[in-house]
Design a protein around this motif. Structure first.
Motif, short mmCIF file in Angstrom:
data_model
loop_
_atom_site.label_atom_id
_atom_site.label_comp_id
_atom_site.label_asym_id
_atom_site.label_seq_id
_atom_site.Cartn_x
_atom_site.Cartn_y
_atom_site.Cartn_z
N GLY A 221 0.81 -1.22 0.00
CA GLY A 221 0.00 0.00 0.00
C GLY A 221 0.83 1.26 0.00
O GLY A 221 0.39 2.31 -0.46
N ASN A 222 2.05 1.18 0.53
CA ASN A 222 2.94 2.34 0.58
C ASN A 222 4.38 1.81 0.64
O ASN A 222 4.65 0.81 1.32
CB ASN A 222 2.63 3.20 1.82
N ALA A 223 5.28 2.48 -0.04
CA ALA A 223 6.66 1.98 -0.16
C ALA A 223 7.35 1.74 1.19
O ALA A 223 8.05 0.74 1.35
CB ALA A 223 7.48 2.93 -1.01
N PRO A 224 7.20 2.63 2.19
CA PRO A 224 7.88 2.38 3.47
C PRO A 224 7.47 1.07 4.14
O PRO A 224 8.26 0.50 4.90
CB PRO A 224 7.47 3.58 4.34
N ASN A 225 6.27 0.57 3.84
CA ASN A 225 5.81 -0.68 4.45
C ASN A 225 6.77 -1.81 4.13
O ASN A 225 7.19 -2.58 5.00
CB ASN A 225 4.41 -1.05 3.95
N PHE A 226 7.11 -1.94 2.84
CA PHE A 226 8.01 -2.99 2.40
C PHE A 226 9.41 -2.78 2.97
O PHE A 226 10.09 -3.73 3.35
CB PHE A 226 8.08 -3.00 0.87
N MET A 227 9.85 -1.53 3.04
CA MET A 227 11.20 -1.25 3.53
C MET A 227 11.33 -1.59 5.01
O MET A 227 12.32 -2.19 5.44
CB MET A 227 11.54 0.21 3.26
N VAL A 228 10.33 -1.23 5.79
CA VAL A 228 10.33 -1.56 7.22
C VAL A 228 10.30 -3.08 7.40
O VAL A 228 11.04 -3.63 8.23
CB VAL A 228 9.14 -0.90 7.94
N LYS A 229 9.46 -3.75 6.63
CA LYS A 229 9.39 -5.22 6.70
C LYS A 229 10.75 -5.84 6.42
O LYS A 229 11.20 -6.74 7.13
CB LYS A 229 8.36 -5.72 5.69
N ASN A 230 11.43 -5.37 5.38
CA ASN A 230 12.72 -5.94 5.01
C ASN A 230 13.80 -5.67 6.05
O ASN A 230 14.61 -6.54 6.36
CB ASN A 230 13.16 -5.39 3.64
N ILE A 231 13.82 -4.46 6.59
CA ILE A 231 14.80 -4.12 7.62
C ILE A 231 14.58 -4.98 8.86
O ILE A 231 15.53 -5.50 9.45
CB ILE A 231 14.72 -2.62 7.97
N ALA A 232 13.32 -5.15 9.25
CA ALA A 232 13.01 -5.98 10.41
C ALA A 232 13.37 -7.44 10.15
O ALA A 232 13.91 -8.13 11.03
CB ALA A 232 11.53 -5.86 10.76
N ALA A 233 13.08 -7.93 8.95
CA ALA A 233 13.39 -9.32 8.62
C ALA A 233 14.90 -9.56 8.63
O ALA A 233 15.37 -10.60 9.08
CB ALA A 233 12.80 -9.68 7.26
N GLN A 234 15.67 -8.59 8.12
CA GLN A 234 17.12 -8.73 8.12
C GLN A 234 17.69 -8.76 9.54
O GLN A 234 18.72 -9.38 9.79
CB GLN A 234 17.77 -7.58 7.35
N ALA A 235 16.98 -8.08 10.46
CA ALA A 235 17.40 -8.10 11.87
C ALA A 235 16.86 -9.33 12.58
O ALA A 235 16.99 -9.45 13.80
CB ALA A 235 16.90 -6.83 12.57
N GLU A 236 16.24 -10.25 11.82
CA GLU A 236 15.68 -11.50 12.34
C GLU A 236 14.57 -11.26 13.34
O GLU A 236 14.39 -12.03 14.29
CB GLU A 236 16.80 -12.38 12.94
N ALA A 237 13.84 -10.17 13.15
CA ALA A 237 12.65 -9.91 13.97
C ALA A 237 11.50 -10.76 13.45
O ALA A 237 11.51 -11.23 12.31
CB ALA A 237 12.28 -8.43 13.91
N ASP A 238 10.52 -10.96 14.30
CA ASP A 238 9.32 -11.71 13.91
C ASP A 238 8.46 -10.80 13.04
O ASP A 238 7.88 -9.82 13.51
CB ASP A 238 8.56 -12.14 15.17
N VAL A 239 8.39 -11.12 11.75
CA VAL A 239 7.65 -10.29 10.80
C VAL A 239 6.57 -11.14 10.13
O VAL A 239 6.87 -12.19 9.58
CB VAL A 239 8.58 -9.70 9.72
N PRO A 240 5.31 -10.70 10.16
CA PRO A 240 4.26 -11.50 9.50
C PRO A 240 4.41 -11.49 7.99
O PRO A 240 4.88 -10.50 7.41
CB PRO A 240 2.96 -10.79 9.93
N ASP A 241 4.01 -12.59 7.34
CA ASP A 241 4.04 -12.62 5.89
C ASP A 241 2.88 -11.78 5.34
O ASP A 241 2.07 -11.24 6.10
CB ASP A 241 3.98 -14.06 5.37
N PHE A 242 2.79 -11.68 4.03
CA PHE A 242 1.82 -10.81 3.38
C PHE A 242 0.39 -11.12 3.80
O PHE A 242 -0.38 -10.22 4.17
CB PHE A 242 1.97 -10.97 1.85
N VAL A 243 0.02 -12.39 3.76
CA VAL A 243 -1.35 -12.78 4.09
C VAL A 243 -1.63 -12.63 5.58
O VAL A 243 -2.69 -12.12 5.98
CB VAL A 243 -1.61 -14.23 3.63
#
Length: 467
Positions: A420-442
């Protein structure tokens, strides 16, 4: 007589072909649908393939639509060039803010607690209106994760996206791209905050309170809190100057400054002086960045790389969807109530880029009042209706409520999905790289967007847009 009939048939056929050439076939929306499905299912069911080949998938699907427009559509090449200009403007802003903010290391000497986290999210929401949702997200996501180390849950990341990366930026044209496009079309800079501040407060406060309740229930993660003085230290403060330069560059446009030179017109290139400045600032900022800040932020280009590839596919494949939606909005605008503008703008902003969605429904709203979005004074006229100096055609409903509904929906509903907005994907990727618990798209949609955002959006509709 037979010859005349044949001539009439030929003219009718030519008119039909001309109509088809102006509007894309419905099936051309399939590449966009397919790309969304792959973005949603790739990380779940075929992660290795998706991680290695998502650039090829995005570019390949985009090429299908681009090829059709280039060879089969009247004015197709012009449409593609306009889309390329929009994409370059989009990625120039997003990438420059990402790179510059990556050179600013903020260290907060506090342990993440419900009140501290809630205040940080509230501060981020306000900051989003000053440096944009992308700038605020990139500046705050890493310190936010650091203070919650050991107790970071998926909802921490999701509510950061809700509040800082989306809804927070709903008060100024700097905050979110749809509002900036409205500014370029004639919406006064301070009109948004004067009209939207109350829905903004309701949504932000409601989300912060819900977040704090969830945060209190999550506990401290069993991590012992060391003694800390509560101070804040910043490394790489020079990059704040670069951030300011990027924000100023946003307004270097002939639509804002009369007579400002346009490289598109002068040289025929798909970018302007604004994008050149942003690119230059990004390069200089990275080359002169404080090494400790980059290291502390674990800075790398992978998040912006994914955004660049996926969104070039999204921008290309959504062209027919946006055209069909725009045609529908224009042809049915007379039947649209405020409620329909609100929900349709919102629903589509969650899965399409919210900036062109905003423009399409703004065009529909203006059309409802017999105005053309391309007319220089169209927005001023619809606002004069609201002020009582014109002739509203919508009964007792003030005409600027339509503009309010479109503005709120396009920004707020951008939080519904990662795209829905570009920062959403960027925050998700940064958190995933830090091995944080990030929900998938669905999971993001059914576990967080639907139960937490939809009730708030219904509340906003009942309070402000139920007409």
């Amino acid at each position: 007589m037979a010859l005349a009939e044949h001539q009439d048939a030929a003219v009718s056929a030519a008119a039909a072909v001309s109509g088809l050439l102006h509007m894309p076939p419905v099936w051309l929306v399939l590449p966009f649908v397919f790309l969304l499905l792959m973005i949603a299912t790739g990380p779940l069911f075929y992660r290795r393939f998706w991680e290695h080949h998502y650039p090829k998938v995005a570019v390949g699907l985009g090429a299908i639509v681009a090829g059709y427009y280039a060879f089969m559509m009247e004015h197709g090449p012009q449409t593609l060039l306009h889309t390329l200009e929009e994409y370059i403007s989009f990625i120039a802003l997003v990438a420059s803010l990402f790179i510059v903010s990556g050179g600013i290391l903020i260290h907060i000497e506090r342990r993440g607690k419900p009140l501290v986290n809630g205040l940080l999210l509230l501060f981020g929401a306000v900051l989003s209106n000053v440096i944009g949702t992308t700038g605020a997200s990139m500046l705050l996501i890493r310190p936010y994760m650091r203070i919650n180390e050991g107790r970071l849950k998926a909802f921490h990341i999701v509510f950061f996206i809700f509040i800082v990366s989306n809804i927070g930026g709903g008060l100024t044209p700097i905050g979110d791209p749809p509002l900036f496009l409205g500014f370029l079309k004639g919406v006064p800079f301070f009109w948004v905050i004067s009209k939207v501040w109350l829905p903004w407060v309701v949504a932000v406060v409601a989300l912060v309170l819900v977040f704090m309740v969830l945060d209190m229930r999550s506990g401290d993660g069993g991590v012992q809190e060391p003694a800390k003085n509560g101070g804040i230290s910043i490394t790489g403060t020079r990059n704040f100057l670069y951030l300011g330069m990027i924000i100023v560059a946003v307004f270097l446009d002939s639509a804002v400054i009369a007579g400002f030179p346009s490289l598109q017109e002068l040289l025929g290139v798909p970018f302007g002086i604004r994008e050149v400045i942003m690119g230059t600032v990004a390069i200089v900022a990275y080359k002169t960045a404080d090494s400790q800040a980059l290291k502390g932020n674990e800075f790398n280009f992978e998040p912006i790389k994914e955004v660049a590839f996926l969104f070039i596919g999204i921008f290309a494949t959504m062209i027919p969807a946006l055209q069909l939606i725009g045609e529908y909005a224009s042809s049915h605008a007379g039947d649209f109530s405020v409620t329909r503008f609100y929900w349709m703008t919102g629903a589509l902003s969650g899965v399409l880029d919210n900036a062109p969605t905003y423009l399409n429904f703004l065009a529909g709203a203006l059309g409802k009042f017999g105005l053309d979005i391309n007319a220089p004074d169209a927005v001023a006229q619809i606002r004069s209706f609201a002020a009582g100096t014109g002739s509203p055609v919508a009964g007792d409903v003030s005409s600027d409520i339509y503009l309010m509904a479109i503005s709120v929906a396009s920004v707020f509903f951008g939080a519904m999905t990662y795209i829905g907005n570009a920062p959403n994907f960027m925050v998700k990727n940064i958190a995933a790289q830090a091995e944080a618990d990030v929900p998938d798209f669905v999971e993001y949609i059914y576990k967080y967007s639907i139960p937490f955002l939809i009730p708030i959006f219904i509340g906003l509709w009942l309070l402000f847009f139920n007409f």
